[in-house]
Design a protein around this motif. Structure first.
Motif, PDB file in Angstrom:
ATOM      1  N   UNK A  96      21.294  48.915  33.184  1.00  0.00           N
ATOM      2  CA  UNK A  96      21.037  48.080  34.341  1.00  0.00           C
ATOM      3  C   UNK A  96      20.175  46.794  34.062  1.00  0.00           C
ATOM      4  N   UNK A  97      21.006  45.893  34.311  1.00  0.00           N
ATOM      5  CA  UNK A  97      19.616  44.636  34.398  1.00  0.00           C
ATOM      6  C   UNK A  97      19.915  43.653  35.940  1.00  0.00           C
ATOM      7  N   UNK A  98      21.304  44.467  36.664  1.00  0.00           N
ATOM      8  CA  UNK A  98      20.834  43.334  37.806  1.00  0.00           C
ATOM      9  C   UNK A  98      21.299  44.755  38.812  1.00  0.00           C
ATOM     10  N   UNK A  99      21.074  44.078  39.816  1.00  0.00           N
ATOM     11  CA  UNK A  99      21.758  44.892  41.018  1.00  0.00           C
ATOM     12  C   UNK A  99      22.892  45.407  41.568  1.00  0.00           C
ATOM     13  N   UNK A 100      24.122  44.304  40.992  1.00  0.00           N
ATOM     14  CA  UNK A 100      25.431  44.513  41.926  1.00  0.00           C
ATOM     15  C   UNK A 100      25.613  44.329  40.628  1.00  0.00           C
ATOM     16  N   UNK A 101      26.717  44.745  39.999  1.00  0.00           N
ATOM     17  CA  UNK A 101      27.709  45.120  38.967  1.00  0.00           C
ATOM     18  C   UNK A 101      28.680  44.428  39.558  1.00  0.00           C
ATOM     19  N   UNK A 102      30.016  43.409  38.176  1.00  0.00           N
ATOM     20  CA  UNK A 102      30.961  42.597  38.467  1.00  0.00           C
ATOM     21  C   UNK A 102      32.158  43.441  37.969  1.00  0.00           C
ATOM     22  N   UNK A 103      33.413  43.092  38.454  1.00  0.00           N
ATOM     23  CA  UNK A 103      34.242  44.013  38.051  1.00  0.00           C
ATOM     24  C   UNK A 103      34.692  44.670  36.278  1.00  0.00           C
ATOM     25  N   UNK A 104      34.606  43.655  35.460  1.00  0.00           N
ATOM     26  CA  UNK A 104      34.479  43.569  34.161  1.00  0.00           C
ATOM     27  C   UNK A 104      32.989  44.665  34.473  1.00  0.00           C
ATOM     28  N   UNK A 105      32.350  44.939  34.795  1.00  0.00           N
ATOM     29  CA  UNK A 105      31.292  46.256  34.731  1.00  0.00           C
ATOM     30  C   UNK A 105      31.861  47.184  34.390  1.00  0.00           C
ATOM     31  N   UNK A 106      32.489  47.052  35.647  1.00  0.00           N
ATOM     32  CA  UNK A 106      33.677  48.334  35.771  1.00  0.00           C
ATOM     33  C   UNK A 106      34.741  49.099  35.104  1.00  0.00           C
ATOM     34  N   UNK A 157      32.263  55.284  41.377  1.00  0.00           N
ATOM     35  CA  UNK A 157      33.822  55.826  40.979  1.00  0.00           C
ATOM     36  C   UNK A 157      34.645  56.804  40.918  1.00  0.00           C
ATOM     37  N   UNK A 158      33.903  58.139  41.191  1.00  0.00           N
ATOM     38  CA  UNK A 158      34.982  58.950  41.255  1.00  0.00           C
ATOM     39  C   UNK A 158      34.816  60.084  40.507  1.00  0.00           C
ATOM     40  N   UNK A 159      33.161  60.184  39.686  1.00  0.00           N
ATOM     41  CA  UNK A 159      33.323  61.183  38.838  1.00  0.00           C
ATOM     42  C   UNK A 159      32.630  62.436  39.177  1.00  0.00           C
ATOM     43  N   UNK A 286      29.566  32.716  40.328  1.00  0.00           N
ATOM     44  CA  UNK A 286      30.399  31.477  40.846  1.00  0.00           C
ATOM     45  C   UNK A 286      31.616  32.550  39.738  1.00  0.00           C
ATOM     46  N   UNK A 287      31.032  33.477  38.616  1.00  0.00           N
ATOM     47  CA  UNK A 287      31.477  33.499  37.150  1.00  0.00           C
ATOM     48  C   UNK A 287      32.385  34.781  37.699  1.00  0.00           C
ATOM     49  N   UNK A 288      32.460  35.284  38.065  1.00  0.00           N
ATOM     50  CA  UNK A 288      32.516  36.618  38.026  1.00  0.00           C
ATOM     51  C   UNK A 288      32.644  37.153  39.886  1.00  0.00           C
ATOM     52  N   UNK A 289      33.768  38.119  39.762  1.00  0.00           N
ATOM     53  CA  UNK A 289      33.810  38.545  41.199  1.00  0.00           C
ATOM     54  C   UNK A 289      32.680  40.313  41.039  1.00  0.00           C
ATOM     55  N   UNK A 290      31.746  40.456  42.452  1.00  0.00           N
ATOM     56  CA  UNK A 290      30.736  41.511  42.299  1.00  0.00           C
ATOM     57  C   UNK A 290      31.269  42.536  43.397  1.00  0.00           C
ATOM     58  N   UNK A 291      30.851  43.660  43.231  1.00  0.00           N
ATOM     59  CA  UNK A 291      31.793  44.604  43.638  1.00  0.00           C
ATOM     60  C   UNK A 291      30.901  44.626  45.524  1.00  0.00           C
ATOM     61  N   UNK A 292      29.750  43.167  45.757  1.00  0.00           N
ATOM     62  CA  UNK A 292      29.245  42.795  46.542  1.00  0.00           C
ATOM     63  C   UNK A 292      29.535  42.085  47.618  1.00  0.00           C
ATOM     64  N   UNK A 293      30.947  41.581  46.803  1.00  0.00           N
ATOM     65  CA  UNK A 293      31.435  40.211  47.142  1.00  0.00           C
ATOM     66  C   UNK A 293      32.235  40.739  48.493  1.00  0.00           C
ATOM     67  N   UNK A 374      37.272  49.697  48.711  1.00  0.00           N
ATOM     68  CA  UNK A 374      37.485  50.579  48.396  1.00  0.00           C
ATOM     69  C   UNK A 374      35.807  51.131  47.910  1.00  0.00           C
ATOM     70  N   UNK A 375      35.886  50.003  46.778  1.00  0.00           N
ATOM     71  CA  UNK A 375      34.700  50.700  46.046  1.00  0.00           C
ATOM     72  C   UNK A 375      33.681  50.332  47.306  1.00  0.00           C
ATOM     73  N   UNK A 376      33.462  49.494  47.934  1.00  0.00           N
ATOM     74  CA  UNK A 376      32.367  49.206  48.822  1.00  0.00           C
ATOM     75  C   UNK A 376      32.242  50.874  50.394  1.00  0.00           C
ATOM     76  N   UNK A 377      33.225  51.045  50.030  1.00  0.00           N
ATOM     77  CA  UNK A 377      33.083  52.422  50.925  1.00  0.00           C
ATOM     78  C   UNK A 377      32.854  53.205  49.751  1.00  0.00           C
ATOM     79  N   UNK A 378      33.040  53.609  49.159  1.00  0.00           N
ATOM     80  CA  UNK A 378      32.714  54.486  48.054  1.00  0.00           C
ATOM     81  C   UNK A 378      31.584  54.920  48.185  1.00  0.00           C
TER      82      UNK A 378
END
Length: 401
Positions: A96-106, A157-159, A286-293, A374-378
């Protein structure tokens, strides 16, 4: 014996892949064939995909059937044991090194959820807040805060809470877990850990002492509240291939202290929007799509920053078509567009010049926006009480049901 001492920190290499750095010489692409040969793992071929489908009676995950998870160690042994009626457990993690994850982290979590559901097995998720405190120069308190924030994204993610235990190293390390750490540490010399991880004399001793912390969740006795009396239980670790050094070390040590070697199933790296030679960086949003975008953010990033293989003019594009090998929108669709037939149609039309770059980007924006929304709602539905419940040290009575 595992192939463990394969890195010479003084020797210039064509590519560097370890848990903290992924780079190729002169900004080139990672050569996965060379990486497999260097690490000593195996390709995950179609026979594994077919076998997983047969054993689980469900369609293989898109990441499996399209080779996103492309390499393994002893995955065949896990499937052999499962076919004999022997269960296993899953172990993955997040630094955990960042507040928000990007799609690669997921990606590892999306795939791990599929494995948990398909095989109906328990899962332990390690939050290495101690590691990030040491590597990222974060305070203990900030590392712990980020761990809880990242846990919310993981839970989203629904675990299955009845089969999942999430733990923070700062909170959990001790007791049986620490005993296993000491056993591992006694088996790994300083020279070996330098050979595996490339530590130098300038690295503080916390870094050198960390690898056993990430090693021992792959031993069931590290979790007596879950697996008491099940020391023979096998472990499967879904992860990106940059984590392989930790588990080469672990697999070398495991038989010497009485445990099975953990099995691994390993993924490709998720490319930056700027191309496979680029690197996703927290300093460059701008190098990634974040789940907070927002939907607007996603549209802007894809249209403005996604590197394409399209030609420079429409006329040339119609004549020559797109270079799919370098096209990031196609690579992202390969990860996230579920429909195989649609993906093949897009690739065929785009490669032939019949479909334009703007059309491909438009479809990608739709796909990514749906995933992020979908992720933001979850995630919005994940409360602090839910985090506490997933992280509570408790038995999982239905973990193999």
């Amino acid at each position: 014996m595992e192939k463990v001492e394969d890195q010479n920190p003084q020797q210039e290499e064509d590519q560097v892949v370890n848990p903290w750095e992924v780079s190729a010489k002169d900004g080139g692409k990672i050569d996965y064939d060379k990486l497999i040969d260097k690490f000593g793992c195996q390709r995950l071929d179609q026979s594994f995909v077919d076998r997983v489908q047969r054993l689980t009676s469900r369609p293989p995950h898109v990441f499996l059937r399209r080779g996103v998870f492309f390499a393994h160690r002893d995955f065949n042994d896990i499937l052999d044991a499962y076919e004999r009626g022997q269960k296993f457990y899953l172990y993955t993690g997040r630094g955990p090194s960042s507040e928000a994850l990007h799609l690669g982290h997921l990606i590892p979590f999306m795939f791990t959820k599929y494995l948990q559901d398909a095989f109906k097995v328990p899962l332990v998720i390690q939050l290495t807040d101690d590691e990030k405190c040491m590597w990222k120069n974060l305070s203990v308190e900030e590392s712990q805060r980020l761990a809880r924030e990242n846990a919310k994204d993981i839970i989203a993610c629904g675990f299955d809470i009845s089969k999942t235990f999430i733990f923070s190293d700062f909170d959990y390390v001790g007791g049986a877990f620490y005993k296993n750490m000491v056993k591992v540490a006694k088996c790994v010399t300083y020279n070996k850990v330098v050979g595996i991880f490339g530590f130098t004399g300038e690295d503080h001793i916390g870094k050198v002492s960390f690898p056993p912390v990430q090693a021992v969740p792959s031993f069931p006795s590290s979790f007596p509240h879950l697996f008491s009396g099940k020391d023979d239980l096998r472990c499967l670790i879904p992860c990106a291939i940059d984590q392989d050094p930790y588990f080469r070390m672990t697999r070398d040590v495991a038989p010497r202290i009485g445990y099975h070697k953990p099995a691994l199933i390993e993924s490709l790296f998720f490319p930056a929007l700027q191309g496979e030679t680029g690197k996703m960086s927290a300093s460059d949003p701008n190098s990634a799509i974040y789940v907070t975008d927002s939907a607007k953010d996603i549209k802007y990033k894809v249209n403005k920053h996604a590197f394409t293989g399209g030609q420079e003019t429409i006329e040339k594009h119609r004549q020559y078509g797109a270079n799919l090998e370098v096209d990031i929108p196609i690579k992202y669709l390969n990860f996230f567009l579920e429909d195989d037939a649609e993906l093949e149609h897009i690739k065929k039309e785009y490669g032939a010049g019949c479909m334009l770059t703007g059309e491909v980007k438009k479809r990608l924006i739709e796909v990514l926006t749906e995933i992020v929304e979908r992720h933001r709602r979850a995630r919005a539905a994940v409360t602090d009480e839910m985090v506490d419940a997933f992280m509570a040290v408790r038995p999982l009575p239905n973990m193999f049901d």
